[in-house]
Design a protein around this motif. Structure first.
Motif, mmCIF file in Angstrom:
data_model
loop_
_atom_site.group_PDB
_atom_site.id
_atom_site.type_symbol
_atom_site.label_atom_id
_atom_site.label_comp_id
_atom_site.label_asym_id
_atom_site.label_seq_id
_atom_site.Cartn_x
_atom_site.Cartn_y
_atom_site.Cartn_z
ATOM 1 N N ALA A 28 0.832 -1.208 0.000
ATOM 2 C CA ALA A 28 0.000 0.000 0.000
ATOM 3 C C ALA A 28 0.864 1.255 0.000
ATOM 4 O O ALA A 28 0.598 2.209 -0.743
ATOM 5 N N THR A 31 2.233 2.046 -3.541
ATOM 6 C CA THR A 31 1.312 1.894 -4.671
ATOM 7 C C THR A 31 1.713 2.743 -5.868
ATOM 8 O O THR A 31 1.655 2.288 -7.016
ATOM 9 N N ARG A 135 -6.331 1.622 2.943
ATOM 10 C CA ARG A 135 -6.345 0.250 2.404
ATOM 11 C C ARG A 135 -7.634 -0.436 2.840
ATOM 12 O O ARG A 135 -8.062 -0.297 3.992
ATOM 13 N N MET A 216 -2.509 -5.863 -6.294
ATOM 14 C CA MET A 216 -2.999 -4.616 -5.702
ATOM 15 C C MET A 216 -3.618 -3.747 -6.787
ATOM 16 O O MET A 216 -3.068 -3.610 -7.888
ATOM 17 N N ARG A 218 -5.442 0.228 -7.193
ATOM 18 C CA ARG A 218 -5.717 1.527 -6.556
ATOM 19 C C ARG A 218 -6.962 2.150 -7.193
ATOM 20 O O ARG A 218 -7.043 2.279 -8.417
ATOM 21 N N ASP A 252 -5.130 -6.512 -2.238
ATOM 22 C CA ASP A 252 -4.990 -5.180 -1.659
ATOM 23 C C ASP A 252 -5.711 -4.192 -2.570
ATOM 24 O O ASP A 252 -5.438 -4.140 -3.777
ATOM 25 N N VAL A 254 -6.487 -0.056 -2.533
ATOM 26 C CA VAL A 254 -6.085 1.152 -1.818
ATOM 27 C C VAL A 254 -6.649 2.378 -2.518
ATOM 28 O O VAL A 254 -7.076 2.316 -3.683
ATOM 29 N N TYR A 273 -12.589 1.078 4.311
ATOM 30 C CA TYR A 273 -11.190 1.443 4.064
ATOM 31 C C TYR A 273 -10.567 1.960 5.360
ATOM 32 O O TYR A 273 -11.182 2.745 6.079
ATOM 33 N N VAL A 276 -3.800 4.181 6.395
ATOM 34 C CA VAL A 276 -2.448 3.619 6.374
ATOM 35 C C VAL A 276 -1.433 4.675 6.803
ATOM 36 O O VAL A 276 -0.613 4.443 7.698
#
Length: 293
Positions: A28, A31, A135, A216, A218, A252, A254, A273, A276
């Motif tokens: 995260a 990212t 995250r 991951m 985003r 993940d 984010v 969420y 982080v």
């Protein structure tokens, strides 16, 4: 740490191999770096122009314990660094003759870097927008959920997409030109977009998502025109895009938020969420033109 413990390269493949053990437990936080690296690996070294982005690793006893990246001519982006390590990076960049327009990343790290850079160069740092990095924990859809549906955008939606992204850029103080001529070179061109539409097919909110990197995704950006806010549309389209990422196999998910917007920060936390870190952006003003490149 000594400034010479920082190792710089334009070779993204070598960087990722050497930094993998540091990056993987902190997906995260990295990212943005991983998105940049993925684009270079997918499209080639000139994906961001003639000058390839630079990557740096802080090494101790053969292990990577810190990283940064920088697009040509852009701000330095750092994350997961102690203030001491951020200061050693400032010394390294100064020693190499680099000129920097600014720095962005984890608030404590970039504040330490900005203070060290001011001492070393005389530059005056100005704190700009502050962001929150979140995250996904457990997805919790908004309640009540607005009527409507999500729809992936097609080529026929390009003009409306660019118009709404210009509104988004204004909201987050992002200095970027978004039109037909500049589109391919913007950071927005590489994303997949979803509209939330009312039952009659009227688009009322927008969310984008990056390609999956290291499992991951985003969510970026999320935008609802001002006159349509407060009706749950932004939450609905965020849930839609988040569900699509999870269905595609993301472990993940984010997103960034504007730290100055308590409404959106509260919304994303209601959706599941979890915070982080805090991200800050500093711009540097120099008393005279600095030397270097």
């Amino acid at each position: 740490m000594r400034p010479d413990d920082w190792h710089l390269t334009h070779d993204v493949d070598d960087f990722l191999v050497r930094a993998e053990g540091f990056l993987r437990p902190r997906l995260a936080l990295h990212t943005t770096l991983l998105t940049v690296a993925d684009k270079l690996q997918t499209r080639g070294a000139d994906a961001y122009g003639d000058e390839a982005p630079a990557f740096g690793r802080l090494e101790r006893a053969g292990e990577t314990i810190g990283t940064f990246h920088r697009l040509a001519g852009g701000r330095l982006f750092i994350a997961a660094l102690s203030p001491e390590h951020a200061e050693s990076l400032a010394l390294r960049m100064k020693g190499l003759g680099h000129s920097l327009p600014g720095v962005t990343g984890d608030h404590n790290a970039v504040t330490a870097f900005a203070e060290a850079w001011q001492r070393l160069t005389g530059a005056t740092p100005t704190l700009g927008i502050r962001l929150g990095l979140y995250r996904l924990g457990t997805l919790t859809p908004v309640d009540p959920f607005p009527q409507g549906r999500g729809r992936l955008l097609g080529e026929q939606d390009r003009e409306q997409l660019m118009s709404w992204l210009r509104g988004f850029a204004t909201d987050v103080q992002e200095d970027v030109t978004i039109d037909a001529d500049s589109w391919a070179s913007t950071r927005f061109a590489d994303k997949r977009y979803t509209f939330w539409e009312t039952p009659d097919g009227t688009p009322v909110s927008l969310a984008g998502s990056t390609s999956m990197v290291s499992h991951m995704v985003r969510v970026d950006p999320v935008y609802t025109p001002a006159h349509l806010r407060g009706r749950g549309y932004g939450g609905a389209v965020t849930v839609e895009v988040t569900r699509a990422a999870l269905a595609a196999g993301a472990t993940d998910v984010v997103l960034f938020t504007n730290a100055a917007n308590p409404t959106s920060n509260a919304l994303y936390q209601r959706l599941g969420y979890e915070p982080v870190t805090n991200i800050s952006v500093y711009d540097f003003a120099y008393p005279t033109d600095p030397e270097g490149s």
